[in-house]
Design a protein around this motif. Sequence first.
Motif, PDB file in Angstrom:
ATOM      1  N   SER A 432      55.010 104.036 -61.348  1.00 42.71           N
ATOM      2  CA  SER A 432      56.368 104.370 -60.602  1.00 42.71           C
ATOM      3  C   SER A 432      56.768 105.351 -59.364  1.00 42.71           C
ATOM      4  O   SER A 432      58.217 104.657 -59.211  1.00 42.71           O
ATOM      5  N   ALA A 433      56.641 106.580 -59.560  1.00 43.47           N
ATOM      6  CA  ALA A 433      56.839 107.624 -58.836  1.00 43.47           C
ATOM      7  C   ALA A 433      55.583 107.454 -57.463  1.00 43.47           C
ATOM      8  O   ALA A 433      55.999 108.393 -57.277  1.00 43.47           O
ATOM      9  N   ASN A 434      55.006 106.277 -57.570  1.00 45.03           N
ATOM     10  CA  ASN A 434      54.082 106.983 -56.019  1.00 45.03           C
ATOM     11  C   ASN A 434      52.859 107.531 -56.480  1.00 45.03           C
ATOM     12  O   ASN A 434      52.268 107.661 -55.213  1.00 45.03           O
ATOM     13  N   LYS A 435      52.788 107.948 -57.782  1.00 48.34           N
ATOM     14  CA  LYS A 435      51.766 108.419 -57.692  1.00 48.34           C
ATOM     15  C   LYS A 435      49.882 107.682 -58.210  1.00 48.34           C
ATOM     16  O   LYS A 435      50.094 107.523 -58.673  1.00 48.34           O
ATOM     17  N   THR A 436      49.329 107.984 -57.083  1.00 47.62           N
ATOM     18  CA  THR A 436      47.902 107.857 -56.751  1.00 47.62           C
ATOM     19  C   THR A 436      47.314 108.276 -58.663  1.00 47.62           C
ATOM     20  O   THR A 436      47.264 109.413 -58.650  1.00 47.62           O
ATOM     21  N   VAL A 437      46.946 107.306 -59.091  1.00 46.42           N
ATOM     22  CA  VAL A 437      45.733 107.530 -60.142  1.00 46.42           C
ATOM     23  C   VAL A 437      44.121 107.466 -60.120  1.00 46.42           C
ATOM     24  O   VAL A 437      43.299 106.677 -59.054  1.00 46.42           O
ATOM     25  N   ALA A 438      43.410 108.284 -60.633  1.00 38.77           N
ATOM     26  CA  ALA A 438      42.569 108.470 -60.367  1.00 38.77           C
ATOM     27  C   ALA A 438      41.403 107.004 -60.356  1.00 38.77           C
ATOM     28  O   ALA A 438      41.859 106.682 -61.594  1.00 38.77           O
ATOM     29  N   SER A 439      41.062 107.168 -59.369  1.00 42.32           N
ATOM     30  CA  SER A 439      39.631 105.958 -60.187  1.00 42.32           C
ATOM     31  C   SER A 439      38.832 106.075 -59.070  1.00 42.32           C
ATOM     32  O   SER A 439      38.091 106.757 -58.287  1.00 42.32           O
ATOM     33  N   PHE A 440      37.368 104.589 -58.790  1.00 45.28           N
ATOM     34  CA  PHE A 440      36.619 104.966 -57.391  1.00 45.28           C
ATOM     35  C   PHE A 440      36.236 103.864 -57.108  1.00 45.28           C
ATOM     36  O   PHE A 440      36.625 102.715 -57.237  1.00 45.28           O
ATOM     37  N   VAL A 441      35.360 103.928 -55.803  1.00 48.60           N
ATOM     38  CA  VAL A 441      35.595 102.086 -54.937  1.00 48.60           C
ATOM     39  C   VAL A 441      34.010 102.489 -55.139  1.00 48.60           C
ATOM     40  O   VAL A 441      33.462 103.535 -55.315  1.00 48.60           O
ATOM     41  N   GLN A 442      33.158 101.616 -54.338  1.00 43.86           N
ATOM     42  CA  GLN A 442      31.556 101.441 -54.877  1.00 43.86           C
ATOM     43  C   GLN A 442      31.364 100.438 -53.983  1.00 43.86           C
ATOM     44  O   GLN A 442      32.445  98.637 -54.093  1.00 43.86           O
ATOM     45  N   LEU A 443      30.534 100.687 -52.879  1.00 44.30           N
ATOM     46  CA  LEU A 443      29.549  99.332 -51.958  1.00 44.30           C
ATOM     47  C   LEU A 443      28.912  99.347 -52.065  1.00 44.30           C
ATOM     48  O   LEU A 443      28.103 100.282 -52.070  1.00 44.30           O
ATOM     49  N   ILE A 444      28.419  98.366 -51.187  1.00 41.78           N
ATOM     50  CA  ILE A 444      26.973  98.247 -50.978  1.00 41.78           C
ATOM     51  C   ILE A 444      27.005  97.955 -49.774  1.00 41.78           C
ATOM     52  O   ILE A 444      27.507  96.411 -49.783  1.00 41.78           O
ATOM     53  N   TYR A 445      26.834  98.387 -48.972  1.00 43.03           N
ATOM     54  CA  TYR A 445      26.586  97.839 -47.254  1.00 43.03           C
ATOM     55  C   TYR A 445      25.500  97.878 -46.503  1.00 43.03           C
ATOM     56  O   TYR A 445      24.580  99.269 -46.235  1.00 43.03           O
ATOM     57  N   GLU A 446      25.185  96.772 -45.604  1.00 45.44           N
ATOM     58  CA  GLU A 446      23.583  97.045 -44.524  1.00 45.44           C
ATOM     59  C   GLU A 446      24.447  96.824 -43.290  1.00 45.44           C
ATOM     60  O   GLU A 446      24.950  95.273 -44.016  1.00 45.44           O
ATOM     61  N   GLY A 447      24.695  97.871 -42.869  1.00 39.63           N
ATOM     62  CA  GLY A 447      25.653  96.566 -41.034  1.00 39.63           C
ATOM     63  C   GLY A 447      24.993  97.245 -40.001  1.00 39.63           C
ATOM     64  O   GLY A 447      25.381  96.642 -38.637  1.00 39.63           O
ATOM     65  N   LYS A 448      22.983  97.903 -40.674  1.00 38.40           N
ATOM     66  CA  LYS A 448      22.708  98.308 -39.321  1.00 38.40           C
ATOM     67  C   LYS A 448      21.425  98.372 -39.868  1.00 38.40           C
ATOM     68  O   LYS A 448      20.735  98.332 -40.706  1.00 38.40           O
TER      69      LYS A 448
END
Length: 729
Positions: A432-448
């Motif tokens: 609520s104080a606009n503080k980001t909570v630790a996390s992670f983003v995992q992507l699989i990408y094939e663009g080239k």
Amino acid sequence: MPQNIPSGSLSTAPDSKGLNVRPDLLPESFFFLEKGQTFSQDTNGKFGANGTVFRTTSKVSLNGTGKIYTICQGQVFLQPCGGDSTKVNAILKPFNQPVKGLAIKYIVYRGLNRSDFFEGDLIKSTATTGFVDVIKKEFTGLYNMLGITVPPFTAQHIGFPVGNSQSADDLIDDYFLKISKVQTTGSTTTEVDSKKAFELPMIPRGTHLGNATGSVGIDIVLNEGDYTVANDPNPFKLNLAFARSTDHVLDQAKGNTAFEKKLMRETATQFLDVAAFYGLHTQGKGKVHMSDNSVLQTTEEIAGQISGFKTADTTYLYIQGSRQRSYNFYGNQNLEGGTHNIKIGPTADNLSLEQFEAGWPVKELVAQPLLVIQLTTDNNDAAAMYVKQGVLHADTPNEDYFIRGKNLLQEEGNGVDTNFTKPITFSLSKTSANKTVASFVQLIYEGKTVKITSETPGPNPGDPVVSTAYDLKDIDDIFGLINVTPKVQSKGGNELTYVIDQNLLLIDFENKAGGKDIATVTTKKVEDVIMKNDTESLKRVTYETLLNNIRQNVGAFFESRAAYQDNSNSGTVSYSDKINNFYTPEKPYYLQPVAYTDNEAKRVTSLSLHLEDGSVSSKKILGITFTENSLFIPLINQQQINNPKFYFRNLLEDPNASYTSQEQRVYKKYSLSVIGEDQAGELIIVAPTQQVYVYTFDNVTFTSDEYAKWMPSSYDFSGVSENMKLPQI
């Protein structure tokens, strides 16, 4: 058995606004410290990169002595803690994964007080922790049940080394996945391998494991599969030396070559910050259980509990690129003439042009309110992204968290830089104080497209080398595991092992509308034996994809593709030597043999893949004989090829061209080679002297003639008969 997922209820479903939303993850775990235990962390103890080293251990300072708890249910293996005789480390192998879709191999606790476990070389006589209480009751109960006098309960009974009974070079898997073998001499029964004369206890989630004084460290190791790779050049090994470290860092200096240093950097993607692990519980109705039986469920509660971590507001970005390597591992994602390959920032209007893998291939973003990225692309029609972990913002259109086509690629005009994808925006949990909570983003990408150059000697002595450029096809990035050894061991006799690569792949399926369906899969390798007649048999090797998720375009006049999720755990299967126990995929899939005459007037048998309900296959299979498979092992060893996979070379100049048999059956014929990394990290293609040909006429089943022709044509492949039960793996 596979789980049938109706087409309307795949991994995501539309919300009331017609947007694709991911179902709740429902993460559930136990906090590793006692409720009310204060802890802090400085820069030297935090997870992540620091120059040429990457700390995998998140080490926190405690106020005095604190109780330590098991994060999830699993087996526990105790080891020494460096050279400190007053401490031990505990390795927890999860039995129940705390987060769906996040495969954790090990959780390592570093720096627990030895006195809470042992008195000398014996298990502590008085149970002062839940762990000791559980194992003492099980140990005593076993001998009481057998009517045998309870012997002294030694540290060796639960795998703790005494003297030099274990080597630091032993792999941790060798102890968790051991097969015990005993021999009896007279009335005495002993373990054949004394190092394996123990049983690792299964401990419930939230068990008081032990205590730590002053500090404790946590490593979370992600699971890539239960197998080892012969001659693996990576200096890092998941061995007892790693398990015994007081705390652990990946150090590029341990690599003797540029490629070894690169592989050491790549290893960082196998680890996860424990703060981000708990922060993930703020997404998808997560629950963090505490020692006082309370349960943290709100963002405020969970953020408050992890606030002692230096990384409590850090978001980690993991991107898997081509051939299951990190983004730009092969240098194919760089902008022409430079090293930049990503635009990243908090908003689409505030992006920085950077090199993703600079330093380490795990991006750390501190206190970022939103995450927006643009990745480089050559705008090929197969370019695609899959969000394995993370929450897409409502402004980012997607198909069940697959992003491709117009959702991914930009149109030319108005100064748009089509070297990059559209902006992809991720929402991050905030208090609520606009503080980001630790996390992670995992992507699989094939663009080239990945391009490979193969050099061969000229036709005559003294002629210049002939260079040939190849584009890596979708099928060339699927079937690996060629030279791996499964760690799930066979007990011998009539039992086959199979091994699974847990890393997801993005693959395409051609559909009848002329477009492509897209899926994420894992891959499996299994060996079997098929009877040629009453006395002769043939050993074979089958490689198979296992469906994780799929997005398909289904029109009113076309059959839908099957959405059967497969089992994705390595293991063994028993068979009988009295009947023909050849391998087939799990129901509802079945294989049918078809004989025809090929372009060389040779009679050939191929297999086609079908489903009992008539839907279209969402699985790909490669089948060759054991002898054919064995032709590639010396090539891999002699050339010291790393990360090898099968390369399919079409015998016609056009890689998409087909043959037509005398029976007017359209088919493709490929010669198999191996593609992989040489010791300099460059992709190379090598072929055996004796060529191995595989055929397909459904573009999902690729088999050699020798593999396919012994499949009984009279067998009812749509079911399992009473006199021939097939092993279903």
